[in-house]
Motif scaffolding. Structure first.
Motif, PDB file in Angstrom:
ATOM      1  N   PRO A  62       0.667  -1.347   0.043  1.00 44.49           N
ATOM      2  CA  PRO A  62       0.033   0.443  -0.371  1.00 44.49           C
ATOM      3  C   PRO A  62       0.783   1.507   0.099  1.00 44.49           C
ATOM      4  CG  PRO A  62      -0.698  -1.434   1.919  1.00 44.49           C
ATOM      5  CD  PRO A  62       0.673  -1.560   1.132  1.00 44.49           C
ATOM      6  N   GLU A  63      -0.173   2.386  -0.525  1.00 44.54           N
ATOM      7  CA  GLU A  63       0.729   4.320  -0.374  1.00 44.54           C
ATOM      8  C   GLU A  63       1.146   4.432   1.436  1.00 44.54           C
ATOM      9  OE1 GLU A  63      -2.482   7.363  -0.639  1.00 44.54           O
ATOM     10  OE2 GLU A  63      -2.226   6.526  -2.522  1.00 44.54           O
ATOM     11  N   ARG A 102     -10.615   4.273   0.818  1.00 43.54           N
ATOM     12  CA  ARG A 102     -10.143   4.164   0.063  1.00 43.54           C
ATOM     13  C   ARG A 102      -8.411   3.771  -0.054  1.00 43.54           C
ATOM     14  NH1 ARG A 102      -5.164   6.422  -3.128  1.00 43.54           N
ATOM     15  NH2 ARG A 102      -5.209   7.424  -1.838  1.00 43.54           N
ATOM     16  N   THR A 103      -7.725   3.802   1.574  1.00 45.82           N
ATOM     17  CA  THR A 103      -6.833   3.346   1.126  1.00 45.82           C
ATOM     18  C   THR A 103      -6.518   2.682   2.578  1.00 45.82           C
ATOM     19  OG1 THR A 103      -5.742   5.236   2.498  1.00 45.82           O
ATOM     20  CG2 THR A 103      -5.237   5.082  -0.131  1.00 45.82           C
ATOM     21  N   THR A 104      -7.633   2.524   3.588  1.00 41.29           N
ATOM     22  CA  THR A 104      -7.946   1.257   4.854  1.00 41.29           C
ATOM     23  C   THR A 104      -9.287   0.789   4.836  1.00 41.29           C
ATOM     24  OG1 THR A 104      -8.796   3.180   6.396  1.00 41.29           O
ATOM     25  CG2 THR A 104      -6.471   3.458   5.592  1.00 41.29           C
ATOM     26  N   LEU A 123      -4.352  -1.350   5.455  1.00 39.30           N
ATOM     27  CA  LEU A 123      -3.583  -1.245   4.751  1.00 39.30           C
ATOM     28  C   LEU A 123      -4.492  -1.145   3.253  1.00 39.30           C
ATOM     29  CD1 LEU A 123      -0.569   0.839   5.563  1.00 39.30           C
ATOM     30  CD2 LEU A 123      -2.843   1.819   5.158  1.00 39.30           C
ATOM     31  N   ASP A 125      -3.928  -2.414  -0.450  1.00 40.35           N
ATOM     32  CA  ASP A 125      -2.871  -2.168  -1.575  1.00 40.35           C
ATOM     33  C   ASP A 125      -3.434  -0.826  -2.941  1.00 40.35           C
ATOM     34  OD1 ASP A 125      -4.225  -3.870  -3.610  1.00 40.35           O
ATOM     35  OD2 ASP A 125      -2.968  -5.106  -3.135  1.00 40.35           O
ATOM     36  N   THR A 126      -3.436  -1.231  -3.809  1.00 40.81           N
ATOM     37  CA  THR A 126      -3.387  -0.231  -5.270  1.00 40.81           C
ATOM     38  C   THR A 126      -4.793  -0.180  -5.426  1.00 40.81           C
ATOM     39  OG1 THR A 126      -1.916  -1.607  -6.722  1.00 40.81           O
ATOM     40  CG2 THR A 126      -1.183   0.904  -5.443  1.00 40.81           C
TER      41      THR A 126
END
Length: 310
Positions: A62-63, A102-104, A123, A125-126
């Motif tokens: 993930p970012e 979006r990310t978690t 988290l 990932d993309t």
């Protein structure tokens, strides 16, 4: 006998799965601020630098995640742009968006959750897959980065003083710099501690002049961010910055990273005069530009390798 064999197999399997894997990462090691300045000092001998945008996220990584930073370093030396935001109880954690979805695996605004509450979130990932990784704190990232790389703290909602105090607490000025959008922000950090160094927005000659009027030494501006496109029209600004010893960064993430044929685009950014490519695809960029590194350079003295456990 069968049950006993199954039991032994299960123990061996658990032991194998829990054993940490050792990987080698490519590091940038800066012990003093003078080391960092030397590495980022512009010279006419091209020495490209890769900046992994939000860490260089990809499938499984993930970012804004320390495991992702380590994965990127297993592929190439790089610096990292990361984002930090504040929780309900004023703890700085790594997150780009104001919201969690979006990310978690969390929901709602980060500001509505305490640090303890978000520890249970994982988290994504993309591709939206849930990973085993939790949201790290900004302090985690600062401590981790020492001896491994340089991290660039982007501007989000963390107060300037909070960031400055965390960096000073860990004497992290050699390996942590601040993104600044204008000369006033740079002046705050410089007045707080004159070891503060910057990735500064300098998209125009007027912006360049504003840093000089504010009394910001150019040796403290490691990188000048000029935008998301590299064109010949930028040559005058590039020349002005290079004469001041400043490296120029173009962000490939919004445009070039999305092209089908990216290799030539990455090379052209450097051929046009930029020195730093910020990208979501650091491993691809590294492969595309590897032939552009000089055979000899004192900057290789800061490249090292380090074995870590995943």
């Amino acid at each position: 006998m069968y049950l006993k064999s199954v039991s032994i197999f299960a123990v061996l399997l658990v032991s194998f799965c829990s054993r940490a894997q050792t990987v080698e990462i490519n590091t940038l090691s800066f012990e003093e601020v003078s080391d960092t300045r030397a590495y980022f000092q512009y010279t006419e001998n091209v020495f490209p630098i890769i900046s992994a945008h939000r860490g260089g996220a990809r499938a499984g990584y993930p970012e804004n995640c320390i495991a992702t930073l380590e994965y990127t370093l297993s592929k190439t030396p790089a610096i990292f742009e990361i984002d930090a935001r504040m929780t309900k109880d004023d703890q700085a954690v790594l997150l780009h968006d104001k919201t969690l979805e979006r990310t978690t695996t969390g929901k709602g605004k980060l500001r509505d959750h305490t640090r303890n509450e978000i520890k249970k979130f994982r988290l994504k990932d993309t591709e939206g897959n849930i990973t085993p990784y939790a949201i790290p704190t900004l302090e985690d990232a600062i401590v981790w980065s020492k001896g491994k790389t340089l991290i660039n703290l982007d501007v989000k909602d963390v107060p300037l003083r909070t960031k400055a105090e965390l960096v000073k607490k860990h004497n992290a000025f050699p390996h942590v710099i601040f993104t600044v959008h204008n000369a006033d922000e740079a002046r705050f950090f410089y007045d707080f501690d004159n070891r503060s160094m910057f990735s500064a927005f300098v998209k125009t000659k007027e912006a360049l002049a504003s840093y000089e009027e504010a009394g910001i030494p150019w040796e403290n501006v490691l990188i000048a961010y000029v935008g998301a496109k590299s064109t010949k029209a930028n040559k005058e600004l590039y020349d002005l910055l290079h004469r001041r010893g400043v490296m120029i960064m173009v962000s490939a993430a919004p445009v070039y990273d999305k092209m089908e044929k990216r290799v030539d685009a990455y090379r052209k950014i450097l051929e046009d005069g930029a020195d730093v490519i910020e990208t979501d695809r650091p491993a691809e960029v590294a492969e595309a530009i590897k032939m552009l590194y000089p055979e000899k350079s004192s900057k290789y003295n800061y490249w090292k390798t380090q074995k870590i456990k995943e």
